[in-house]
Design an enzyme around this catalytic site. Structure first.
Site, mmCIF file in Angstrom:
data_model
loop_
_atom_site.group_PDB
_atom_site.id
_atom_site.type_symbol
_atom_site.label_atom_id
_atom_site.label_comp_id
_atom_site.label_asym_id
_atom_site.label_seq_id
_atom_site.Cartn_x
_atom_site.Cartn_y
_atom_site.Cartn_z
ATOM 1 N N THR A 193 0.820 -1.217 0.000
ATOM 2 C CA THR A 193 0.000 0.000 0.000
ATOM 3 C C THR A 193 0.848 1.259 0.000
ATOM 4 O OG1 THR A 193 -1.772 -1.065 1.198
ATOM 5 C CG2 THR A 193 -1.595 1.320 1.470
ATOM 6 N N VAL A 222 -13.225 -4.464 2.788
ATOM 7 C CA VAL A 222 -12.602 -3.141 2.740
ATOM 8 C C VAL A 222 -11.645 -3.065 3.919
ATOM 9 C CG1 VAL A 222 -13.039 -0.667 3.021
ATOM 10 C CG2 VAL A 222 -14.571 -2.053 1.597
ATOM 11 N N GLY A 247 -5.041 -4.323 7.564
ATOM 12 C CA GLY A 247 -5.954 -3.221 7.844
ATOM 13 C C GLY A 247 -6.904 -3.460 8.994
HETATM 14 C C1 SD4 Z 1 -5.378 -3.260 3.699
HETATM 15 N N1 SD4 Z 1 -3.690 -1.889 4.700
HETATM 16 O O1 SD4 Z 1 -6.182 -3.346 2.781
HETATM 17 C C2 SD4 Z 1 -4.119 -2.480 3.461
HETATM 18 C C3 SD4 Z 1 -3.133 -3.385 2.818
HETATM 19 C C4 SD4 Z 1 -1.714 -3.117 3.111
HETATM 20 O O2 SD4 Z 1 0.369 -3.912 3.489
HETATM 21 O O3 SD4 Z 1 -1.305 -2.036 3.458
HETATM 22 N N2 SD4 Z 1 -0.894 -4.105 3.098
HETATM 23 O O4 SD4 Z 1 -5.545 -3.815 4.780
#
Ligand code: SD4
Length: 334
Positions: A193, A222, A247
């Site tokens: 991300t 989500v 997340g």
């Molecule tokens: C999520 N935080 O969809 C994001 C994915 C992510 O390292 O950052 N992965 O949960």
């Protein structure tokens, strides 16, 4: 693949180790003041940009915007767009890894110096989720649009329909389907991300976050990345924070808001990120050995910090005309 089987696999993966504070001994019992920051710190050179992971092209693009007199908001949008368009990046935008049904679904949010924000969740067929999020903020009475509504809005602002599932991501998904075991990946090839924070030459702060979310997530899932306060928070008086990693754990602790509030109480960005990570790790029965969370933060003085559960999270920082990738401090050695 049958949904029931996916659910079963997901349950298996969350039955984690019962490890906690006693193992890592990371209880923070330092008292924190409850009054706003008053200490004076040396001002950092502005402008500056930081991003999660190793994203030198994105920080360079954002810095260029700032150097040319653009706002922090313009900068973070421009920076995120670099990774959204990069089909070799399988964690953001076009080329992202799909959900279990083979659909690439994007989450993004953006926040400006005035505390305005916009977000999109479960967006399909549009590469630049961050641009849609910005338009939600600036051109609608709402802060968040989801799914087909978000996609429809994207067409209305002139974005075009694109197939986000590249051959490489499709192949990876087909391979995954053979076993279809759902398990969070700790550090996807050391980039994931994109979360970006920028301070322009006037000292004004904005932030943005864009992701294709967890690979092989359940359809409709989500994460934290489009949730203001979880994946991102900006308070132009204090500072800003953005998150990466699992997340669900960030949402449960309202991580980015927490980091900013800890900075308000006097912590440095570094200490605030560390404290927010420890809130996750020290929860009863925390399964932290099996997932990653990382935070990066800036304060109004231009100080920066980052902290993660596992080793190999990093922050890219563009300041004084140069890009630097800084390994984050962490709790669990790889
Ligand atoms: C999520 N935080 O969809 C994001 C994915 C992510 O390292 O950052 N992965 O949960």
């Amino acid at each position: 693949m049958k949904r029931r089987k996916f659910l079963k696999n997901a349950t298996l993966s969350t039955a984690g180790l019962a490890v906690g504070a006693t193992i890592v001994n990371c209880t923070n019992d330092k008292k924190t003041p409850t009054t706003p920051v008053t200490k004076t710190t040396q001002k950092a050179t502005l402008p500056l940009v930081v991003a999660t992971w190793n994203y030198p092209n994105a920080t360079a693009a954002a810095y260029k915007v700032l150097k040319n007199g653009g706002t922090a908001l313009d900068a973070v949008e421009a920076g995120c767009k670099i990774e959204e368009a990069d089909i070799n990046n399988q964690t953001v935008g076009k080329g992202g890894l799909p959900d279990r049904e083979g659909n690439v679904t994007l989450d993004a949010c953006i926040m400006d110096k005035n505390g305005n924000c916009g977000a999109v969740v479960y967006l399909q067929n549009i590469t630049h989720a961050i641009t849609v999020a910005r338009h939600v903020m600036e051109n609608t009475p709402h802060v968040m649009l989801a799914g087909v509504g978000a996609e429809q809005f994207a067409y209305e602002i002139g974005l075009k329909k694109e197939n986000l599932l590249t051959n490489a991501s499709k192949k990876a998904w087909e391979k995954w389907k053979i076993e279809s075991k759902y398990k969070p990946i700790i550090n996807i090839e050391n980039h994931d991300t994109i979360g970006m924070l920028a301070i322009d030459k006037n000292g004004d702060i904005s932030g943005a976050c864009s992701t294709s979310g967890l690979a092989y997530k359940m359809a409709g899932r989500v994460g934290d990345s489009p949730i203001i306060g979880a994946g991102l928070f900006v308070d132009n008086e204090i500072g800003a924070c953005v998150a990466t990693g699992l997340g669900e754990e960030v949402v449960k602790t309202v991580g980015s808001f927490l980091v900013v509030e800890l900075m308000r109480q006097g912590k440095s960005p570094q200490d605030a990120c560390e404290e927010a990570i420890k809130r996750i790790v020290n929860k009863p029965n925390s399964d932290f050995k099996n997932f990653q969370v990382g935070y990066i933060a800036v304060n109004k003085q231009g100080e920066t910090g980052s902290f993660s559960i596992h080793q190999w999270f990093s922050m890219t920082k563009f300041q004084d005309g140069k890009n630097e990738n800084i390994q984050s401090q962490f709790i669990v050695k790889a």
